[in-house]
Write a protein that holds these residues in place. Structure first.
Motif, PDB file in Angstrom:
ATOM      1  N   MET A   3      44.062  27.695 -33.593  1.00 21.01           N
ATOM      2  CA  MET A   3      43.232  28.781 -33.273  1.00 21.01           C
ATOM      3  C   MET A   3      43.454  29.556 -34.628  1.00 21.01           C
ATOM      4  N   GLU A   4      41.844  29.947 -35.192  1.00 18.74           N
ATOM      5  CA  GLU A   4      41.742  30.783 -36.316  1.00 18.74           C
ATOM      6  C   GLU A   4      41.532  31.983 -35.958  1.00 18.74           C
ATOM      7  N   VAL A   5      42.443  32.917 -36.468  1.00 17.64           N
ATOM      8  CA  VAL A   5      42.202  34.372 -36.025  1.00 17.64           C
ATOM      9  C   VAL A   5      41.585  35.338 -37.457  1.00 17.64           C
ATOM     10  N   TRP A   6      40.781  36.039 -37.065  1.00 14.28           N
ATOM     11  CA  TRP A   6      40.225  36.840 -38.116  1.00 14.28           C
ATOM     12  C   TRP A   6      40.433  38.468 -37.907  1.00 14.28           C
ATOM     13  N   ASP A   7      40.242  39.053 -38.801  1.00 15.31           N
ATOM     14  CA  ASP A   7      40.230  40.708 -38.723  1.00 15.31           C
ATOM     15  C   ASP A   7      38.858  41.006 -38.303  1.00 15.31           C
ATOM     16  N   GLY A   8      38.791  41.826 -37.504  1.00  8.78           N
ATOM     17  CA  GLY A   8      37.531  42.507 -37.319  1.00  8.78           C
ATOM     18  C   GLY A   8      37.066  43.592 -37.856  1.00  8.78           C
ATOM     19  N   TYR A   9      35.842  43.798 -38.411  1.00  6.62           N
ATOM     20  CA  TYR A   9      35.535  44.926 -39.364  1.00  6.62           C
ATOM     21  C   TYR A   9      34.098  45.466 -38.674  1.00  6.62           C
ATOM     22  N   PHE A  10      34.235  46.920 -39.048  1.00  9.42           N
ATOM     23  CA  PHE A  10      32.952  47.648 -38.518  1.00  9.42           C
ATOM     24  C   PHE A  10      31.982  47.284 -39.825  1.00  9.42           C
ATOM     25  N   LYS A  11      30.761  47.648 -39.533  1.00 10.02           N
ATOM     26  CA  LYS A  11      29.506  47.296 -40.319  1.00 10.02           C
ATOM     27  C   LYS A  11      29.787  47.972 -41.803  1.00 10.02           C
ATOM     28  N   ASP A  12      30.454  48.997 -41.857  1.00 12.92           N
ATOM     29  CA  ASP A  12      30.907  49.703 -43.086  1.00 12.92           C
ATOM     30  C   ASP A  12      31.878  49.242 -43.876  1.00 12.92           C
ATOM     31  N   GLY A  13      32.433  48.024 -43.541  1.00  9.54           N
ATOM     32  CA  GLY A  13      33.485  47.052 -44.210  1.00  9.54           C
ATOM     33  C   GLY A  13      34.887  47.568 -43.925  1.00  9.54           C
ATOM     34  N   SER A  14      34.935  48.678 -43.074  1.00 10.76           N
ATOM     35  CA  SER A  14      36.461  49.088 -42.738  1.00 10.76           C
ATOM     36  C   SER A  14      36.826  48.333 -41.604  1.00 10.76           C
ATOM     37  N   LEU A  15      38.387  48.068 -41.534  1.00  7.73           N
ATOM     38  CA  LEU A  15      39.056  47.244 -40.559  1.00  7.73           C
ATOM     39  C   LEU A  15      38.834  48.056 -39.273  1.00  7.73           C
ATOM     40  N   SER A  16      38.684  47.156 -38.012  1.00  5.60           N
ATOM     41  CA  SER A  16      38.665  47.882 -36.738  1.00  5.60           C
ATOM     42  C   SER A  16      39.832  47.856 -36.112  1.00  5.60           C
ATOM     43  N   GLY A  17      40.930  46.867 -36.558  1.00  3.71           N
ATOM     44  CA  GLY A  17      42.196  46.711 -35.833  1.00  3.71           C
ATOM     45  C   GLY A  17      41.984  45.901 -34.673  1.00  3.71           C
ATOM     46  N   ILE A  18      40.889  45.369 -34.570  1.00  3.05           N
ATOM     47  CA  ILE A  18      40.617  44.301 -33.498  1.00  3.05           C
ATOM     48  C   ILE A  18      40.505  42.732 -34.081  1.00  3.05           C
ATOM     49  N   ASP A  19      41.234  42.085 -33.276  1.00  4.68           N
ATOM     50  CA  ASP A  19      41.430  40.436 -33.659  1.00  4.68           C
ATOM     51  C   ASP A  19      40.183  39.595 -33.354  1.00  4.68           C
ATOM     52  N   LEU A  20      39.569  39.044 -34.019  1.00  4.40           N
ATOM     53  CA  LEU A  20      38.584  37.904 -33.574  1.00  4.40           C
ATOM     54  C   LEU A  20      39.086  36.487 -33.463  1.00  4.40           C
ATOM     55  N   ILE A  21      38.474  35.699 -32.585  1.00  6.85           N
ATOM     56  CA  ILE A  21      38.991  34.225 -32.635  1.00  6.85           C
ATOM     57  C   ILE A  21      37.718  33.311 -32.875  1.00  6.85           C
ATOM     58  N   ARG A  22      37.863  32.598 -33.812  1.00  7.06           N
ATOM     59  CA  ARG A  22      36.738  31.625 -34.431  1.00  7.06           C
ATOM     60  C   ARG A  22      36.358  30.884 -33.198  1.00  7.06           C
ATOM     61  N   GLY A  23      35.044  30.720 -32.937  1.00 13.02           N
ATOM     62  CA  GLY A  23      34.563  30.130 -31.790  1.00 13.02           C
ATOM     63  C   GLY A  23      34.157  30.951 -30.547  1.00 13.02           C
ATOM     64  N   GLU A  24      34.818  32.287 -30.770  1.00 15.39           N
ATOM     65  CA  GLU A  24      34.469  33.104 -29.532  1.00 15.39           C
ATOM     66  C   GLU A  24      33.379  34.160 -29.841  1.00 15.39           C
ATOM     67  N   ASP A  25      32.597  34.848 -29.136  1.00  8.90           N
ATOM     68  CA  ASP A  25      31.624  35.593 -29.146  1.00  8.90           C
ATOM     69  C   ASP A  25      32.300  36.963 -29.957  1.00  8.90           C
ATOM     70  N   ILE A  26      31.589  37.285 -31.176  1.00 10.06           N
ATOM     71  CA  ILE A  26      32.118  38.439 -31.701  1.00 10.06           C
ATOM     72  C   ILE A  26      31.715  39.947 -30.814  1.00 10.06           C
ATOM     73  N   PRO A  27      32.553  40.677 -30.540  1.00  6.57           N
ATOM     74  CA  PRO A  27      31.913  41.993 -29.685  1.00  6.57           C
ATOM     75  C   PRO A  27      30.782  42.709 -30.603  1.00  6.57           C
ATOM     76  N   GLU A  28      30.008  43.538 -30.128  1.00 12.41           N
ATOM     77  CA  GLU A  28      28.917  44.171 -30.610  1.00 12.41           C
ATOM     78  C   GLU A  28      29.594  45.227 -31.396  1.00 12.41           C
ATOM     79  N   GLY A  29      29.014  45.532 -32.408  1.00 16.30           N
ATOM     80  CA  GLY A  29      29.658  46.287 -33.458  1.00 16.30           C
ATOM     81  C   GLY A  29      30.599  45.824 -34.151  1.00 16.30           C
ATOM     82  N   LEU A  30      31.155  44.629 -34.064  1.00 17.50           N
ATOM     83  CA  LEU A  30      32.068  44.076 -34.826  1.00 17.50           C
ATOM     84  C   LEU A  30      31.523  43.002 -35.871  1.00 17.50           C
ATOM     85  N   TYR A  31      32.279  42.559 -36.908  1.00 17.79           N
ATOM     86  CA  TYR A  31      31.657  41.715 -38.149  1.00 17.79           C
ATOM     87  C   TYR A  31      33.169  40.918 -38.416  1.00 17.79           C
ATOM     88  N   HIS A  32      33.013  39.752 -39.073  1.00 18.23           N
ATOM     89  CA  HIS A  32      33.859  39.013 -39.730  1.00 18.23           C
ATOM     90  C   HIS A  32      33.660  39.184 -41.035  1.00 18.23           C
TER      91      HIS A  32
END
Length: 168
Positions: free
Chosen positions: A1-30
């Motif tokens: 399982m590949e884990v990414w940091d979630g970012y806001f559109k402005d490039g700041s860290l969200s503190g939310i982990d993202l998992i490769r292959g899963e849907d990225i929540p609205e408002g978050l980016y990798h």
């Protein structure tokens, strides 16, 4: 399982982990980083994609790169990706592009690496690439202006290619 940091559109860290292959929540980016490799003699490195790749199988790509893993900043990411995909170790990178892509929810950094590595020392990454070739700047310009270059790579590097006079 590949884990990414979630970012806001402005490039700041969200503190939310993202998992490769899963849907990225609205408002978050990798974070995604890619590097174009030029040798000190002026040649450019192309890597041939494995035929098993779902996107652009068998195409030559002008870059190495991928998604940043959890805890990686953009430089750590590009150093790792460059080494994994080519065997090249480098510490100096010039940032040549930055884009936010809503279609795949990514914050994308494009780099240039100029290296004096042994041109025969390039390594392919199993499941990713199968071969490589170095081409002259003239051949690279022809490649950029052809349908042989992966269209999304061309778009991500468009401003740099224009600046360098590569786009006709």
């Amino acid at each position: 399982m590949e884990v990414w940091d979630g970012y806001f559109k402005d490039g700041s860290l969200s503190g939310i982990d993202l998992i490769r292959g899963e849907d990225i929540p609205e408002g978050l980016y990798h974070l995604v980083c890619e590097v174009l490799v030029r040798h000190t003699d002026g040649d450019y490195l192309l890597m041939e994609r494995d035929s098993s790749k779902p996107n652009y199988p068998g195409f030559f790509e002008a870059t190495a790169g991928g998604s940043a893993l959890k805890g990686e900043d953009k430089i750590s990411c590009i150093k790792r990706e460059l080494y994994e995909e080519t065997g090249i170790s480098a510490d100096k990178f010039e940032e040549v592009g930055y884009n936010v892509f809503d279609y795949n929810k990514s914050i994308f950094y494009a780099y240039l690496c100029v290296t004096d590595c042994d041109k025969k020392s390039i390594k392919v990454q199993e499941g990713e690439t199968v071969s490589y070739k170095w081409i002259s700047e003239k051949e690279f310009v022809e490649f950029v202006n052809s349908d042989k270059m992966i269209d999304v790579q061309k778009k991500r590097y468009m401003n740099y290619f224009r600046k360098m006079g590569f786009i006709k």
